[in-house]
Design a protein around this motif. Structure first.
Motif, PDB file in Angstrom:
ATOM      1  N   CYS A 293       1.071  -1.262  -0.051  1.00  0.00           N
ATOM      2  CA  CYS A 293      -0.058  -0.079  -0.191  1.00  0.00           C
ATOM      3  C   CYS A 293       0.867   1.388   0.115  1.00  0.00           C
ATOM      4  N   VAL A 294       0.815   2.042  -1.142  1.00  0.00           N
ATOM      5  CA  VAL A 294       1.617   3.236  -1.030  1.00  0.00           C
ATOM      6  C   VAL A 294       0.878   4.550  -1.150  1.00  0.00           C
ATOM      7  N   MET A 295       1.185   5.772  -0.912  1.00  0.00           N
ATOM      8  CA  MET A 295       0.471   6.868  -0.868  1.00  0.00           C
ATOM      9  C   MET A 295       0.951   7.737  -2.033  1.00  0.00           C
TER      10      MET A 295
ATOM     11  N   PRO B 111       4.260   7.187   7.353  1.00  0.00           N
ATOM     12  CA  PRO B 111       3.164   8.089   7.730  1.00  0.00           C
ATOM     13  C   PRO B 111       1.902   7.636   6.982  1.00  0.00           C
ATOM     14  N   PHE B 112       0.796   7.962   7.277  1.00  0.00           N
ATOM     15  CA  PHE B 112      -0.593   7.736   6.841  1.00  0.00           C
ATOM     16  C   PHE B 112      -1.024   6.372   6.948  1.00  0.00           C
ATOM     17  N   SER B 113      -0.658   6.032   8.076  1.00  0.00           N
ATOM     18  CA  SER B 113      -0.780   4.294   8.266  1.00  0.00           C
ATOM     19  C   SER B 113      -2.549   4.137   8.521  1.00  0.00           C
ATOM     20  N   ALA B 114      -3.252   4.962   9.195  1.00  0.00           N
ATOM     21  CA  ALA B 114      -4.548   5.052   9.307  1.00  0.00           C
ATOM     22  C   ALA B 114      -5.423   4.540   7.884  1.00  0.00           C
ATOM     23  N   GLN B 115      -4.982   5.514   6.643  1.00  0.00           N
ATOM     24  CA  GLN B 115      -5.371   5.729   5.492  1.00  0.00           C
ATOM     25  C   GLN B 115      -4.931   4.455   4.748  1.00  0.00           C
ATOM     26  N   ARG B 116      -3.830   3.867   5.080  1.00  0.00           N
ATOM     27  CA  ARG B 116      -3.425   2.676   4.257  1.00  0.00           C
ATOM     28  C   ARG B 116      -4.326   1.408   4.811  1.00  0.00           C
ATOM     29  N   LEU B 117      -4.553   1.393   6.347  1.00  0.00           N
ATOM     30  CA  LEU B 117      -5.258   0.254   6.809  1.00  0.00           C
ATOM     31  C   LEU B 117      -6.769   0.112   6.652  1.00  0.00           C
ATOM     32  N   GLY B 118      -7.186   1.656   6.300  1.00  0.00           N
ATOM     33  CA  GLY B 118      -8.742   1.643   5.587  1.00  0.00           C
ATOM     34  C   GLY B 118      -8.697   1.143   4.264  1.00  0.00           C
TER      35      GLY B 118
END
Length: 449
Positions: free
Chosen positions: A291-293, A399-406
């Motif tokens: 999962c990448v941002m 960073p942005f772990s919550a968005q990745r998990l979602g």
């Protein structure tokens, strides 16, 4: 004795009296090109003319700086919400990647609201009509012309709101002793289009060619002059295209747009994760989902790895869609910290779908894919991973772990391996099992349990 020519660096723009294999300023090789010396206007006493007066910053009106949607949500995302009146945008990419198709589709959406003028220096009006019929474009004014003065005169007569130039390397201006596409012509034509955009409020899109290194052809100052630089990426033989902004004065440069090339033109991909994971093999060794941002958008992508015994003394290393040096670093960590010796095996790492991953959060899934191929043991089909791997084998938070998990949970992944530091003060979706690993060995113990 005055010199008639100077040498101009294509990368940094510095000028030199003689040629050299390497530019002394930017240290680039084989970038010096010869051009004639431009005549300099002799300086004299100041002329009697009105002098522009400075104004207060908060007295400048920004009421007209509204963004106009292009009708393509993926393009609007990259531009920062839409096109800005009076802006100058450069679109570049490999030949045949879809640059002209993208701009023609913009015309399809904007012709109902704006007057649009399409300047073509490479195609005839008949070719443009055939493409327009295929893409469903109507009410578009086209002009097959390469002389910049004639183009500016036509713009003055018809007063379009949107001007598209395909391409800047075909334009020429009378009075310059150089061929179209040369440094002087590209720089002068771009400067004239910039003055047109800023003085009249016309939005200008120009198409630029790329050189063999993949950068915009022509002087580097071309990218400094425009307001926005868009790059079209992707393999010509694959249907997916990635649109990135390497420069954007009106928005972020972190967002990307995803398109799919179809018979009717470019089709927007609103859910890239689901598209990139389509056809993913289940219970196959050497595959892991990362999962990448990309800006504010989390995207899932499949990383595949293959290890095979080498038939030569030196094993082969091939990487596609992933940084080669980073992959070699991860292989070294895999051998030293996890005890998986790969010195006698060829290693292949590939990112499926043509996506290019540069984020360090892809370290852990890439290593898990390599370890899966080494052990010839598949990872769980409902498992994904993200995290940075250090040289000592430790896992570092991203960073942005919550968005990745979602995003992972939304697409049906029920298990995830992440660094232990990434779960602090974040909400984990109900039903998602998260394994917090401190080292890569801990991650392997969960993934191959």
């Amino acid at each position: 004795m005055k010199r008639s020519t100077v040498f101009f660096c294509l990368d940094c723009g510095n000028e030199y009296a003689k040629w050299a294999g390497q530019c002394p300023a930017c240290r680039a090789w084989n970038t010096l090109s010869e051009k004639p010396v431009e005549a300099r206007v002799p300086s004299g006493p100041p002329r009697n003319r009105d002098v522009a007066e400075p104004v207060k910053l908060f007295d400048i009106s920004i009421a007209d700086e509204t963004r106009i949607p292009t009708g393509l949500s993926e393009l609007d995302r990259v531009l920062g919400g839409g096109v800005v009146s009076g802006s100058l945008c450069l679109v570049s990419g490999e030949p045949g990647i879809g640059k002209s198709t993208l701009l023609m589709q913009i015309c399809r959406e904007l012709c109902n609201r704006w007057s649009v003028l399409y300047i073509s220096g490479e195609e005839s009006p008949r070719q443009l009509r055939l493409r327009g019929e295929r893409l469903g474009v109507s009410q578009l004014s086209v002009l097959a012309q390469t002389d910049l003065d004639d183009i500016l005169a036509s713009v003055k007569r018809h007063k379009p709101r949107l001007l598209i130039v395909d391409s800047i390397q075909t334009l020429c201006r009378q009075g310059l002793n150089s061929t179209p596409g040369s440094l002087a012509q590209v720089r002068e034509c771009t400067m004239a289009l910039m003055r047109l955009a800023k003085s009249s409020g016309v939005t200008v899109f120009i198409i630029g060619h790329v050189n063999k290194e993949g950068a915009v052809a022509g002087p580097k100052v071309l990218e400094h002059m425009v307001d926005c630089v868009l790059y079209f990426e992707g393999e010509r033989h694959l249907p997916y295209r990635i649109l990135r902004a390497s420069k954007n004065r009106f928005g972020s440069t972190q967002e990307i747009g995803v398109f799919e090339m179809a018979d009717e033109g470019l089709r927007e991909v609103t859910n890239p994760s689901e598209t990139l994971l389509a056809g993913r093999p289940i219970k196959a060794p050497g595959s892991c989902v990362a999962c990448v941002m990309e800006g504010s958008r989390p995207m899932l992508s499949e990383i595949q790895a293959l290890l095979a015994p080498t038939a030569f003394g030196v094993p082969r290393r091939t990487v596609s869609g992933f940084d080669y040096n980073r992959a070699m670093l991860l292989l070294a960590v895999l051998e030293k910290r996890a005890g998986m010796y790969t010195g006698n095996q060829d290693a292949y790492v590939n990112v499926v779908g043509g996506l290019r991953l540069t984020e360090t959060a892809c370290d852990l899934p890439a290593m898990l894919a390599i370890a899966s191929s080494f052990k010839d043991a598949p990872l769980p089909g409902d498992m994904a991973a993200f995290g940075e791997v250090g040289l000592t084998g430790e896992l570092r938070g991203v960073p942005f772990s919550a968005q990745r998990l979602g995003e992972m949970f939304r697409l049906g992944f029920l298990r995830c391996v992440i660094p232990a530091q990434s779960t602090k003060n974040i909400e984990i979706p109900d039903g998602l099992t998260v394994f917090r690993a401190k080292t890569f060995k801990d991650a392997c113990s969960f993934a191959f349990a």
